[in-house]
Design an enzyme around this catalytic site. Structure first.
Site, PDB file in Angstrom:
ATOM      1  N   HIS A 177       0.831  -1.205   0.000  1.00 35.70           N
ATOM      2  CA  HIS A 177       0.000   0.000   0.000  1.00 35.70           C
ATOM      3  C   HIS A 177       0.866   1.255   0.000  1.00 35.70           C
ATOM      4  O   HIS A 177       1.954   1.292   0.578  1.00 35.70           O
ATOM      5  CB  HIS A 177      -0.991  -0.001   1.159  1.00 35.70           C
ATOM      6  CG  HIS A 177      -0.432   0.236   2.521  1.00 35.70           C
ATOM      7  ND1 HIS A 177      -0.276   1.491   3.062  1.00 35.70           N
ATOM      8  CD2 HIS A 177      -0.017  -0.631   3.485  1.00 35.70           C
ATOM      9  CE1 HIS A 177       0.208   1.397   4.284  1.00 35.70           C
ATOM     10  NE2 HIS A 177       0.380   0.121   4.574  1.00 35.70           N
ATOM     11  N   ASP A 197       5.773   2.424   7.238  1.00 33.98           N
ATOM     12  CA  ASP A 197       4.409   2.017   6.916  1.00 33.98           C
ATOM     13  C   ASP A 197       3.777   3.003   5.940  1.00 33.98           C
ATOM     14  O   ASP A 197       3.140   3.962   6.360  1.00 33.98           O
ATOM     15  CB  ASP A 197       3.595   1.939   8.215  1.00 33.98           C
ATOM     16  CG  ASP A 197       2.192   1.424   8.015  1.00 33.98           C
ATOM     17  OD1 ASP A 197       1.919   0.842   6.952  1.00 33.98           O
ATOM     18  OD2 ASP A 197       1.362   1.602   8.928  1.00 33.98           O
ATOM     19  N   GLU A 231      -5.348   1.783   1.975  1.00 32.36           N
ATOM     20  CA  GLU A 231      -5.258   0.575   2.813  1.00 32.36           C
ATOM     21  C   GLU A 231      -5.553   0.877   4.261  1.00 32.36           C
ATOM     22  O   GLU A 231      -6.184   0.075   4.974  1.00 32.36           O
ATOM     23  CB  GLU A 231      -3.858  -0.042   2.680  1.00 32.36           C
ATOM     24  CG  GLU A 231      -3.673  -1.364   3.405  1.00 32.36           C
ATOM     25  CD  GLU A 231      -3.121  -1.233   4.815  1.00 32.36           C
ATOM     26  OE1 GLU A 231      -2.954  -2.262   5.497  1.00 32.36           O
ATOM     27  OE2 GLU A 231      -2.845  -0.078   5.246  1.00 32.36           O
ATOM     28  N   GLU A 232      -5.081   2.037   4.731  1.00 35.53           N
ATOM     29  CA  GLU A 232      -5.152   2.353   6.158  1.00 35.53           C
ATOM     30  C   GLU A 232      -6.572   2.567   6.680  1.00 35.53           C
ATOM     31  O   GLU A 232      -6.785   2.613   7.885  1.00 35.53           O
ATOM     32  CB  GLU A 232      -4.313   3.607   6.452  1.00 35.53           C
ATOM     33  CG  GLU A 232      -2.828   3.475   6.132  1.00 35.53           C
ATOM     34  CD  GLU A 232      -2.077   2.643   7.152  1.00 35.53           C
ATOM     35  OE1 GLU A 232      -2.732   1.971   7.978  1.00 35.53           O
ATOM     36  OE2 GLU A 232      -0.838   2.658   7.134  1.00 35.53           O
ATOM     37  N   ASP A 259       4.237  -5.105   3.270  1.00 34.27           N
ATOM     38  CA  ASP A 259       3.730  -4.030   4.120  1.00 34.27           C
ATOM     39  C   ASP A 259       4.640  -3.949   5.340  1.00 34.27           C
ATOM     40  O   ASP A 259       4.517  -4.757   6.258  1.00 34.27           O
ATOM     41  CB  ASP A 259       2.294  -4.323   4.540  1.00 34.27           C
ATOM     42  CG  ASP A 259       1.643  -3.155   5.291  1.00 34.27           C
ATOM     43  OD1 ASP A 259       2.369  -2.210   5.652  1.00 34.27           O
ATOM     44  OD2 ASP A 259       0.416  -3.193   5.500  1.00 34.27           O
ATOM     45  N   HIS A 335       1.912   5.109  12.183  1.00 35.50           N
ATOM     46  CA  HIS A 335       0.683   5.906  12.377  1.00 35.50           C
ATOM     47  C   HIS A 335       0.924   7.137  13.253  1.00 35.50           C
ATOM     48  O   HIS A 335      -0.010   7.653  13.870  1.00 35.50           O
ATOM     49  CB  HIS A 335      -0.452   5.052  12.983  1.00 35.50           C
ATOM     50  CG  HIS A 335      -0.914   3.945  12.084  1.00 35.50           C
ATOM     51  ND1 HIS A 335      -2.057   3.218  12.337  1.00 35.50           N
ATOM     52  CD2 HIS A 335      -0.393   3.430  10.950  1.00 35.50           C
ATOM     53  CE1 HIS A 335      -2.218   2.302  11.386  1.00 35.50           C
ATOM     54  NE2 HIS A 335      -1.213   2.426  10.540  1.00 35.50           N
TER      55      HIS A 335
END
Length: 379
Positions: A177, A197, A231-232, A259, A335
């Protein structure tokens, strides 16, 4: 309004009982479906990360009917006999993998304020990836790049296709992603470098494509490199593509997901996911790791809907995934605005083995044009 499906394994966990989901509209022994406002997706994604350390962790659906399909187990993937027999081709190619190339791509992608699925910078990052992949594949016969648009958000997915010479209708997918997210509120303005990420996964794929392009690799089966949008917030880009492929009867032989590849939280091994994947393809992956990467293979689990491989499994395709560490020792800076290259060691050394795996997967699964072996698909 969207509908999300969440696995029962998470919902019955003590932490899952704290998720602000309300009462399910549908439920089974496998999953439950909830109706929520779309603007709550970032907060739910962040709660899944905080409580379960998941990147994703649920599927988002446009309709209740689509969500209901997740209440039952996915259809089985078609049987394929995978082989590892192209060492003379693979080894000189993977020997050229360069940490500096991977590090450069991570740096470029992390420099965007974010790659959020509704942000202009999310679109810009996708455009950059598409242009970079097209440039790397320019000397590969018939190669083409397409930006796949999705209904409901502005960020496209990226698909780079290298047509097969003998079985072009059979497709081998390598994906990861391209979006990023940060914080409880998330949003288009939040700083979300997403170096690990998942700039690392996209950089891994980019380096594998560079290796194949410079070697002039010509596959028997068609290769597709994919950078998935959104994706998130519920695996939305990959789910859209996989659903379209299934509806069209597209023959996808094998899928691998990258990922997060750059944080060595458990040392040097490449960790292969064992849940929501195809066992025979994962066994094939283990052989490739052992034969070509110079690091050992290990195993871990990540749960329901944890990344884009689950979209392909859900659509009845053979999928697999390679991860940076055991799930409980992954990079916990993701994140946040702290997901930077510096906080993952300042280099891309850990990702080099993953780039070797990606190139080996492409060669051994699609097979070189003119080679003697090509496993039957069972279709």
């Amino acid at each position: 309004v969207v509908w999300i499906s969440v696995g029962k394994e998470d919902l019955t966990h003590p932490a899952g009982m704290e998720l602000p989901l309300g009462v399910p509209v549908l439920s089974s022994a496998r999953a439950s479906v909830y109706r929520i406002a779309e603007d709550r997706l970032p907060a739910i994604a962040e709660q899944m990360h905080d409580k379960f350390h998941k990147c994703g962790g649920f599927f988002a659906h446009g309709t209740r009917e689509e969500a209901a399909k997740d209440l039952v187990a996915p259809p089985p993937a078609a049987a394929v006999a995978f082989t590892v027999d192209q060492g003379a081709v693979v080894r000189p190619i993977v020997a050229q993998a360069q940490e500096s190339e991977i590090r450069s791509t991570i740096g470029t992608l992390a420099a965007y304020n974010n790659r959020y699925y509704t942000a202009d910078t999310g679109v810009q990052a996708a455009n950059w990836i598409g242009a970079r992949w097209a440039q790397l594949a320019k000397n590969m016969p018939g190669a083409s790049m397409k930006l796949v648009t999705h209904s409901g958000w502005k960020q496209p997915s990226v698909v780079l296709t290298i047509p097969g010479s003998e079985k072009p209708e059979e497709i081998v997918v390598l994906g990861g992603h391209l979006d990023s997210i940060s914080g409880w509120s998330g949003g288009a303005g939040a700083r979300a470098p997403g170096a690990d990420d998942n700039a690392s996964g996209i950089a891994t794929l980019t380096e594998a494509l560079r290796l194949l392009g410079e070697a002039g690799f010509k596959p028997k089966r068609t290769l597709q490199f994919m950078g998935y949008a959104a994706e998130e917030v519920g695996l939305r880009g990959s789910a859209d593509i996989a659903k379209q492929y299934r509806a069209a009867g597209t023959k996808v032989v094998a899928v691998i997901q990258f990922d997060m590849t750059n944080y060595p939280g458990s040392g040097e091994p490449i960790f292969l996911l064992t849940d929501n994947v195809d066992p025979s393809l994962t066994a094939h992956l283990k052989k490739l790791v052992e034969a070509y990467t110079g690091v050992p293979a290990a195993e871990t689990r990540c749960g329901y809907g944890c990344s884009d491989h689950a979209s392909w499994t859900r659509s009845g395709y053979a999928a697999s995934a390679a991860f940076e560490s055991a799930f409980d020792t992954m990079n916990h800076q993701i994140h946040t605005d702290r997901d930077t290259l510096g906080n993952a060691g300042g280099d891309a050394k850990h990702s080099v083995a993953f780039a070797k795996l990606a190139a080996a997967f492409a060669i051994e699964t699609a097979k070189p044009a003119g080679s003697a072996s090509l496993a039957p698909t069972g279709r």
